[in-house]
Design a protein around this motif. Structure first.
Motif, short mmCIF file in Angstrom:
data_model
loop_
_atom_site.label_atom_id
_atom_site.label_comp_id
_atom_site.label_asym_id
_atom_site.label_seq_id
_atom_site.Cartn_x
_atom_site.Cartn_y
_atom_site.Cartn_z
N TYR A 37 15.58 18.43 14.52
CA TYR A 37 15.13 17.87 15.79
C TYR A 37 16.19 18.15 16.85
CZ TYR A 37 11.02 15.32 14.07
OH TYR A 37 9.80 15.00 13.57
N VAL A 225 4.49 17.02 20.99
CA VAL A 225 5.12 16.74 19.69
C VAL A 225 6.24 17.74 19.44
CG1 VAL A 225 4.75 16.55 17.20
CG2 VAL A 225 2.92 15.84 18.77
N TYR A 228 10.03 18.00 20.75
CA TYR A 228 11.20 17.36 20.14
C TYR A 228 11.79 18.18 18.99
CZ TYR A 228 9.27 13.55 22.81
OH TYR A 228 8.78 12.80 23.84
C1 LIG Z 1 5.06 11.72 22.32
S1 LIG Z 1 3.92 11.40 21.03
C2 LIG Z 1 2.57 12.41 21.55
C3 LIG Z 1 1.26 11.69 21.38
C4 LIG Z 1 0.04 12.46 21.86
N1 LIG Z 1 -0.12 13.71 21.15
C5 LIG Z 1 0.09 12.69 23.35
O1 LIG Z 1 0.30 13.82 23.79
O2 LIG Z 1 -0.05 11.72 24.10
C6 LIG Z 1 4.64 12.33 19.68
C7 LIG Z 1 4.11 11.92 18.31
O3 LIG Z 1 4.51 12.90 17.35
C8 LIG Z 1 4.79 12.24 16.15
N2 LIG Z 1 5.67 13.07 15.32
C9 LIG Z 1 6.98 13.33 15.47
N3 LIG Z 1 7.44 14.09 14.48
C10 LIG Z 1 6.37 14.35 13.68
C11 LIG Z 1 6.20 15.09 12.48
N4 LIG Z 1 7.22 15.71 11.90
N5 LIG Z 1 4.96 15.14 11.93
C12 LIG Z 1 3.92 14.50 12.50
N6 LIG Z 1 4.02 13.76 13.64
C13 LIG Z 1 5.23 13.70 14.21
C14 LIG Z 1 5.45 10.95 16.58
O4 LIG Z 1 5.38 9.95 15.57
C15 LIG Z 1 4.68 10.59 17.83
O5 LIG Z 1 3.65 9.68 17.55
#
Ligand SMILES: C[S@@+](CC[C@H](N)C(=O)[O-])C[C@H]1O[C@@H](n2cnc3c(N)ncnc32)[C@H](O)[C@@H]1O
Length: 282
Positions: A37, A225, A228
């Motif tokens: 990350y 997503v 990050y």
């Molecule tokens: C900022 S939110 C985005 C939510 C939505 N897609 C939007 O655009 O409004 C990012 C999401 O990615 C998920 N996330 C982060 N790392 C992840 C991973 N390795 N696998 C699946 N989900 C992940 C987090 O838990 C979080 O709920």
């Protein structure tokens, strides 16, 4: 004796070692892989958790985490930045209606993967749009996230009532023509969305970093997503998506994300450059 500058440098080195060990420990104990990350925001969030637990070092947090799964849950919430909204970036939904829905209509049945769906606002928005476009009945949405507690909230379909004004505006800007309030009932300080909106939705935990694909999809929506993730991790997730899409399937990313720098760039054509919507070529 070390000069103040040398002391500061040593402290930074120690910080870095502690963070790397913490991430390694999390991976080996719980299987969550945050090792790739983006480091700046990761460090900030880890330190916030160090202080919130009443600790003073990242190593102390590591010791606690390894023995206390509840503490891991709390860090998981800190690390998985869950900010989301209904009809977030309304122009995305306008283009989606124009450019993606006609493609969906060409299939008798479509599977859509909403990866990183957070608390579900995006899934309910897509369900509303698909319903209005008359294609919801022949669609199944798979909504996944790494974090089980956000999925529980997504399943409940209750969102803060005080957000409804903003979401109604977003819905209108996204091309919605009904009264947005048709879709929910106000209950105390929550808005309970119609259960029928998730009749065709499967919510499931899935980790984009370490889990395999679980189906073949006509559309993958993964917005805000990968921002990050570092480049290597983004490339791995692009591989997963490429493998999971049917020929001519569609990939929708967030405004600040792009396929352009990934090894998969030339395997897609741009359906909409601004909204980061791509179509698999072959
Ligand atoms: C900022 S939110 C985005 C939510 C939505 N897609 C939007 O655009 O409004 C990012 C999401 O990615 C998920 N996330 C982060 N790392 C992840 C991973 N390795 N696998 C699946 N989900 C992940 C987090 O838990 C979080 O709920």
């Amino acid at each position: 004796m070390a000069s103040p500058v040398e002391q500061a440098t040593q402290r930074d080195d120690v910080d870095e070692i502690e963070l790397a060990l913490l991430l390694e420990g999390i991976y080996r104990r719980y299987g969550f892989d945050f090792r790739e990350y983006a480091p700046a925001s990761l460090r900030r969030r880890v330190w916030r958790r160090v202080h919130a637990e009443g600790l003073e070092t990242v190593s102390a947090l590591q010791a606690k985490l390894l023995h206390d799964p509840a503490c891991m849950e709390r860090l998981l919430l800190d690390l998985s930045i869950n900010v989301t909204a209904m009809f977030r970036d309304p122009t995305f939904y306008v283009r989606f209606r124009e450019k993606v829905v006609p493609l969906l209509r060409t299939y008798p049945f479509t599977r859509i993967w909403v990866a990183g769906c957070s608390t579900g606002e995006e899934v309910y928005s897509l369900a509303i749009l698909l319903l209005e476009e008359g294609v919801y009945d022949r669609t199944r949405l798979y909504a996944t996230d790494i974090n089980e507690s956000v999925l529980d909230r997504a399943r409940s379909g209750v969102f803060p009532l005080d957000k409804m004004r903003e979401y109604t505006q977003n819905y209108i800007k996204a091309g919605g023509e009904r009264a947005f309030s048709e879709y929910y009932l106000a209950k105390y300080d929550g808005a309970q969305f119609q259960r029928s909106l998730v009749d065709n939705v499967v919510f499931a935990q899935h980790n984009l970093v370490s889990d395999r694909s679980f189906n073949e999809f006509q559309l993958i929506v993964c917005r805000n997503v990968m921002i990050y993730f570092d480049r290597a991790l983004q490339d791995r997730v692009h591989e997963l998506f490429y493998e999971s899409l049917v020929r001519f399937g569609v990939l929708a990313l967030g405004h600040k994300e792009s396929i352009r720098f990934s090894p998969y760039a030339d395997r897609y054509e741009e359906l909409d450059a601004v909204e980061r919507i791509y179509k698999k070529r072959r």
